[in-house]
Design an enzyme around this catalytic site. Structure first.
Site, short mmCIF file in Angstrom:
data_model
loop_
_atom_site.label_atom_id
_atom_site.label_comp_id
_atom_site.label_asym_id
_atom_site.label_seq_id
_atom_site.Cartn_x
_atom_site.Cartn_y
_atom_site.Cartn_z
N VAL A 166 0.78 -6.00 -9.15
CA VAL A 166 -0.43 -6.51 -9.81
C VAL A 166 -1.67 -6.11 -9.01
CG1 VAL A 166 -1.64 -8.59 -10.58
CG2 VAL A 166 0.82 -8.40 -10.92
N PRO A 201 0.93 -8.45 3.80
CA PRO A 201 1.93 -7.90 4.74
C PRO A 201 2.63 -6.69 4.16
CG PRO A 201 2.36 -10.25 4.28
CD PRO A 201 1.27 -9.81 3.34
N LYS A 202 2.84 -6.70 2.82
CA LYS A 202 3.60 -5.61 2.20
C LYS A 202 2.68 -4.85 1.24
CE LYS A 202 8.12 -5.06 0.15
NZ LYS A 202 8.20 -5.21 -1.28
N ASP A 221 -1.75 -15.49 -11.03
CA ASP A 221 -0.68 -16.27 -11.63
C ASP A 221 -1.16 -17.62 -12.17
OD1 ASP A 221 -1.18 -16.83 -9.00
OD2 ASP A 221 0.87 -17.35 -8.48
C1 LIG Z 1 -4.32 -7.04 -19.38
C2 LIG Z 1 -3.74 -7.11 -17.99
C3 LIG Z 1 -4.78 -6.56 -17.06
C4 LIG Z 1 -4.38 -6.45 -15.61
O1 LIG Z 1 -3.61 -7.26 -15.09
O2 LIG Z 1 -4.91 -5.52 -14.98
C5 LIG Z 1 -3.36 -8.56 -17.73
N1 LIG Z 1 -2.04 -8.68 -17.62
C6 LIG Z 1 -1.41 -7.48 -17.80
C7 LIG Z 1 -0.02 -7.29 -17.93
C8 LIG Z 1 0.99 -8.31 -17.89
N2 LIG Z 1 0.86 -9.51 -17.32
C9 LIG Z 1 2.07 -10.20 -17.47
C10 LIG Z 1 2.99 -9.36 -18.15
C11 LIG Z 1 4.45 -9.74 -18.53
C12 LIG Z 1 4.58 -9.95 -20.04
C13 LIG Z 1 3.75 -11.09 -20.61
O3 LIG Z 1 3.74 -12.21 -20.04
O4 LIG Z 1 3.07 -10.85 -21.64
C14 LIG Z 1 2.29 -8.19 -18.43
C15 LIG Z 1 2.80 -6.99 -19.20
C16 LIG Z 1 3.02 -5.77 -18.37
O5 LIG Z 1 3.21 -5.88 -17.12
O6 LIG Z 1 3.06 -4.72 -18.97
C17 LIG Z 1 2.38 -11.52 -16.94
C18 LIG Z 1 1.32 -12.50 -16.65
N3 LIG Z 1 -0.03 -12.33 -16.81
C19 LIG Z 1 -0.67 -13.51 -16.51
C20 LIG Z 1 0.30 -14.43 -16.07
C21 LIG Z 1 0.02 -15.85 -15.66
C22 LIG Z 1 0.05 -16.77 -16.86
O7 LIG Z 1 -0.12 -16.38 -18.02
O8 LIG Z 1 0.24 -17.98 -16.59
C23 LIG Z 1 1.57 -13.80 -16.16
C24 LIG Z 1 2.94 -14.35 -15.84
C25 LIG Z 1 3.46 -15.14 -17.03
C26 LIG Z 1 4.81 -15.78 -16.75
O9 LIG Z 1 4.96 -16.40 -15.68
O10 LIG Z 1 5.68 -15.65 -17.61
C27 LIG Z 1 -2.07 -13.75 -16.62
C28 LIG Z 1 -3.06 -12.87 -16.98
N4 LIG Z 1 -2.87 -11.53 -17.24
C29 LIG Z 1 -4.05 -10.99 -17.64
C30 LIG Z 1 -4.28 -9.61 -17.74
C31 LIG Z 1 -5.05 -12.06 -17.93
C32 LIG Z 1 -5.07 -12.38 -19.42
C33 LIG Z 1 -5.25 -11.14 -20.31
C34 LIG Z 1 -5.28 -11.49 -21.76
O11 LIG Z 1 -4.22 -11.76 -22.35
O12 LIG Z 1 -6.38 -11.55 -22.27
C35 LIG Z 1 -4.52 -13.24 -17.12
C36 LIG Z 1 -4.71 -14.62 -17.78
C37 LIG Z 1 -5.20 -13.37 -15.77
C38 LIG Z 1 -5.50 -12.03 -15.11
O13 LIG Z 1 -4.54 -11.39 -14.68
O14 LIG Z 1 -6.68 -11.68 -15.03
C39 LIG Z 1 -2.37 -6.36 -17.85
C40 LIG Z 1 -2.05 -5.30 -18.92
C41 LIG Z 1 -2.78 -4.02 -18.60
C42 LIG Z 1 -2.35 -2.87 -19.46
O15 LIG Z 1 -1.30 -2.29 -19.23
O16 LIG Z 1 -3.10 -2.52 -20.36
N1 LIG Z 2 -2.01 -11.48 -14.03
C1 LIG Z 2 -1.11 -10.58 -14.26
O1 LIG Z 2 -1.39 -9.64 -14.91
C2 LIG Z 2 0.28 -10.75 -13.70
C3 LIG Z 2 1.29 -9.91 -14.12
C4 LIG Z 2 2.54 -10.03 -13.56
C5 LIG Z 2 2.74 -10.99 -12.57
N2 LIG Z 2 1.72 -11.83 -12.20
C6 LIG Z 2 1.86 -12.78 -11.08
O2 LIG Z 2 1.10 -12.22 -9.97
C7 LIG Z 2 1.77 -12.43 -8.73
C8 LIG Z 2 1.98 -11.10 -7.98
O3 LIG Z 2 2.83 -10.26 -8.73
P1 LIG Z 2 3.33 -8.84 -8.16
O4 LIG Z 2 4.21 -8.26 -9.18
O5 LIG Z 2 2.17 -8.03 -7.67
O6 LIG Z 2 4.21 -9.31 -6.90
P2 LIG Z 2 4.81 -8.46 -5.70
O7 LIG Z 2 6.01 -9.19 -5.21
O8 LIG Z 2 4.91 -7.02 -6.08
O9 LIG Z 2 3.66 -8.55 -4.59
C9 LIG Z 2 3.35 -9.71 -3.90
C10 LIG Z 2 2.39 -9.33 -2.81
O10 LIG Z 2 1.87 -10.53 -2.24
C11 LIG Z 2 1.80 -10.32 -0.84
N3 LIG Z 2 1.76 -11.61 -0.17
C12 LIG Z 2 2.71 -12.59 -0.17
N4 LIG Z 2 2.30 -13.62 0.63
C13 LIG Z 2 1.09 -13.28 1.13
C14 LIG Z 2 0.18 -13.90 1.99
N5 LIG Z 2 0.41 -15.10 2.55
N6 LIG Z 2 -0.97 -13.26 2.29
C15 LIG Z 2 -1.25 -12.04 1.75
N7 LIG Z 2 -0.41 -11.41 0.92
C16 LIG Z 2 0.75 -12.02 0.61
C17 LIG Z 2 3.03 -9.49 -0.52
O11 LIG Z 2 2.94 -8.88 0.76
C18 LIG Z 2 3.01 -8.52 -1.67
O12 LIG Z 2 2.19 -7.44 -1.35
C19 LIG Z 2 3.06 -13.15 -9.08
O13 LIG Z 2 2.83 -14.52 -8.84
C20 LIG Z 2 3.28 -12.91 -10.56
O14 LIG Z 2 3.90 -13.99 -11.18
C21 LIG Z 2 0.51 -11.72 -12.76
#
Ligand SMILES: C[C@@]1(CC(=O)O)C2=NC(=C\c3[nH]c(c(CCC(=O)O)c3CC(=O)O)Cc3[nH]c(c(CC(=O)O)c3CCC(=O)O)/C=C3\N/C(=C\2)[C@@H](CCC(=O)O)[C@]3(C)CC(=O)O)/[C@H]1CCC(=O)O
Ligand SMILES: NC(=O)c1ccc[n+]([C@@H]2O[C@H](COP(=O)([O-])OP(=O)(O)OC[C@H]3O[C@@H](n4cnc5c(N)ncnc54)[C@H](O)[C@@H]3O)[C@@H](O)[C@H]2O)c1
Length: 274
Positions: A31, A51-52, A147
């Site tokens: 991410v 760290p990673k 997250d």
């Molecule tokens: C658009 C994009 C931009 C980017 O990250 O750069 C983006 N997420 C992307 C991909 C993606 N994220 C996740 C999946 C797995 C499938 C799925 O869940 O659908 C995939 C799909 C994949 O990886 O292909 C999992 C996920 N995402 C969030 C959570 C937490 C939660 O919802 O609680 C969880 C864990 C949910 C769980 O625990 O199950 C949260 C957020 N992700 C957002 C953005 C924001 C709302 C955007 C919106 O909907 O308007 C928001 C709210 C915050 C933020 O991240 O800013 C990027 C696509 C870029 C592209 O390829 O075009």
């Molecule tokens: N918003 C989104 O679009 C989205 C999409 C997928 C997952 N997530 C959520 O985002 C989080 C990260 O996902 P990921 O796939 O990048 O995970 P990942 O396991 O690939 O990476 C986690 C990173 O966090 C770092 N980290 C862990 N503890 C730390 C600390 N104390 N200080 C600094 N760095 C630390 C690790 O070194 C690693 O680089 C997860 O909680 C996942 O559920 C969000």
């Protein structure tokens, strides 16, 4: 009179300017990498703490694209990493009633060196994420906790880009994957079929020439006339046509100012017959 009420429950979609501003990214995984790709497009100064570190992030580091990479766990003091002289300078300016050019320049410089314009976390540690959120709020910083949508001042979105044109899709947190699908299945093919890059570059060039050479001036009548001309001339041609003009055509258009040209003044032969 009936008015249309704007539909509520969306987000304010903005084109945030972080050029040369510090951004802190906590996390170095998948991410974090997607964040870095977006931040680098916006010319931000990115500091990564984790760290990673993902191998692609390491490549960016080697290429000198990242401001700093700290291979360790996050520390609370990281949020104040670049605070100091610049922050103190800005505090002094907050009481000034009127700014002269010298003060404006000093503020511009201090803002670039000051605390983080944005803080982003992308870590697999929900408790730490939450703590970082509240530290940021206490420090009045804008933050995105990957997250935890509730702890995001702003969400990221799916972005399609062609040169200066950027389109962002948001589902307001409902389905990030649908945003990805919309981008991939619909918007990318649409944009690939258009030379929007050249079209916007041509229009940017024409607009710049208009403002700085042909019709300069900051008085209201000049600005109004200039904007009206630019709007009408932009609408006179299709995006495809704007994508085909060269400097000669742009200069010819500008030579009509303040008169608005006709299509046939520029396009003598229909483009499809070229
Ligand atoms: C658009 C994009 C931009 C980017 O990250 O750069 C983006 N997420 C992307 C991909 C993606 N994220 C996740 C999946 C797995 C499938 C799925 O869940 O659908 C995939 C799909 C994949 O990886 O292909 C999992 C996920 N995402 C969030 C959570 C937490 C939660 O919802 O609680 C969880 C864990 C949910 C769980 O625990 O199950 C949260 C957020 N992700 C957002 C953005 C924001 C709302 C955007 C919106 O909907 O308007 C928001 C709210 C915050 C933020 O991240 O800013 C990027 C696509 C870029 C592209 O390829 O075009
Ligand atoms: N918003 C989104 O679009 C989205 C999409 C997928 C997952 N997530 C959520 O985002 C989080 C990260 O996902 P990921 O796939 O990048 O995970 P990942 O396991 O690939 O990476 C986690 C990173 O966090 C770092 N980290 C862990 N503890 C730390 C600390 N104390 N200080 C600094 N760095 C630390 C690790 O070194 C690693 O680089 C997860 O909680 C996942 O559920 C969000």
């Amino acid at each position: 009179m009936s008015i249309e009420i704007p539909e509520p429950n969306g987000s304010l979609m903005l084109a945030w300017q972080v050029r040369n501003r510090h951004v802190l990214l906590v996390g170095g995984g998948a991410v974090a990498l997607s964040r870095i790709e977006l931040l680098l497009q916006a010319d931000a100064k990115v500091t990564v703490v984790a760290p990673k570190i993902d191998p692609t992030i390491e490549q960016y580091e080697k290429l000198g694209l990242l401001y700093k990479v700290h291979r360790r766990k996050f520390l609370k003091d990281d949020l104040k990493m670049y605070e100091g002289e610049a922050s103190r300078k800005l505090d002094q300016f907050s009481g000034v009633d009127h700014f002269g050019p010298e003060e404006m320049e000093q503020i511009e410089q201090a803002v670039k060196q000051e605390q983080f314009a944005l803080v982003l976390t992308a870590i697999d540690d929900k408790n730490l994420s939450k703590q970082i959120y509240y530290w940021c709020k206490a420090g009045r910083m804008q933050v995105n906790i990957a997250d935890k949508p509730k702890q995001c001042d702003f969400y990221f979105g799916s972005v399609v880009r062609q040169g200066s044109i950027q389109i962002m899709i948001s589902s307001n947190g409902k389905s990030p994957r649908l945003c990805h699908k919309l981008k991939h299945d619909k918007l990318e093919p649409l944009l690939a079929s258009l030379d929007a890059k050249t079209a916007v570059d041509n229009l940017g060039k024409m607009r710049g020439e208009l403002r700085h050479r042909v019709a300069p001036g900051e008085d209201t009548p000049t600005i109004k006339e200039r904007m009206a001309w630019n709007t009408q001339v932009t609408d006179l041609f299709t995006i495809e046509e704007w994508g085909q003009f060269d400097d000669t055509a742009l200069n010819r258009l500008l030579s009509f100012y303040p008169k608005v040209p006709q299509r046939q003044d520029i396009i003598v032969v229909p483009l499809e017959n070229f």
